[in-house]
Write a protein that holds these residues in place. Structure first.
Motif, short mmCIF file in Angstrom:
data_model
loop_
_atom_site.label_atom_id
_atom_site.label_comp_id
_atom_site.label_asym_id
_atom_site.label_seq_id
_atom_site.Cartn_x
_atom_site.Cartn_y
_atom_site.Cartn_z
N SER A 244 0.83 -1.22 0.00
CA SER A 244 0.00 0.00 0.00
C SER A 244 0.85 1.26 0.00
N SER A 245 1.95 1.21 -0.74
CA SER A 245 2.78 2.40 -0.88
C SER A 245 2.09 3.41 -1.78
N LEU A 246 2.57 4.64 -1.71
CA LEU A 246 2.17 5.66 -2.67
C LEU A 246 3.15 5.60 -3.82
N LYS A 247 2.63 5.61 -5.03
CA LYS A 247 3.48 5.45 -6.19
C LYS A 247 3.64 6.77 -6.95
N CYS A 248 4.82 6.93 -7.53
CA CYS A 248 5.13 8.06 -8.40
C CYS A 248 5.33 7.49 -9.79
N PRO A 249 4.55 7.88 -10.79
CA PRO A 249 3.39 8.76 -10.65
C PRO A 249 2.27 8.03 -9.94
N ASN A 250 1.46 8.67 -9.31
CA ASN A 250 0.83 9.96 -9.37
C ASN A 250 1.26 10.87 -8.22
N VAL A 251 1.81 10.30 -7.15
CA VAL A 251 2.19 11.10 -6.00
C VAL A 251 3.71 11.26 -6.03
#
Length: 137
Positions: A121-128
């Motif tokens: 459940s990490s935040l991914k780049c892109p979009n963050v």
């Protein structure tokens, strides 16, 4: 191999800082690679993953944990649409001998690390992404 035997070549103190300029070059090399077949079909290329300290601290606080190992995974779309498949980064604790602190069965049939944590459940780049970072631009 028993889980008490150290994994050959494992160093519990692995990892070291590198110059920012080298890191910037490595991330640029990655971003500048030609798209692969899956990306041309619509799969998003992930530049970075963010995990908050609460998850990482929880993993590090497991009994016997000396570090964290990261695994690449691929979550496949249930409908079979490969353009919706998404890369994942999974985080697990590691003990002093190099073994993942994940639930598993020992050679004798005993359940080990029944409470082992697998982080996702990490935040991914892109979009963050950090729009000002030389690591992502």
């Amino acid at each position: 191999m028993l889980f008490t035997d150290p994994i050959p070549g494992f160093n519990p103190n692995a990892g070291a800082p590198i110059p920012a300029s080298e890191a910037e070059q490595w991330t640029a090399n990655y971003r500048n690679q030609p798209q692969n077949q899956e990306e041309l079909a619509g799969r998003k290329r992930i530049k970075a993953y963010y995990f908050g300290h609460e998850l990482l601290d929880t993993i590090k606080q497991q009994p016997g944990c000396v570090g964290i190992r990261f695994y690449m995974g691929l979550e496949q779309d249930q409908t079979g649409d490969k353009s919706k498949d998404e890369y994942q980064l999974l985080a697990v604790g590691v003990d002093v001998n190099g073994y993942d602190l994940v639930p598993r069965t020992s050679p004798t049939g005993e359940l080990l690390n029944g409470d082992g944590i697998v982080g996702d459940s990490s935040l991914k780049c892109p979009n963050v992404c950090d729009p000002t970072s030389p690591m992502s631009n």
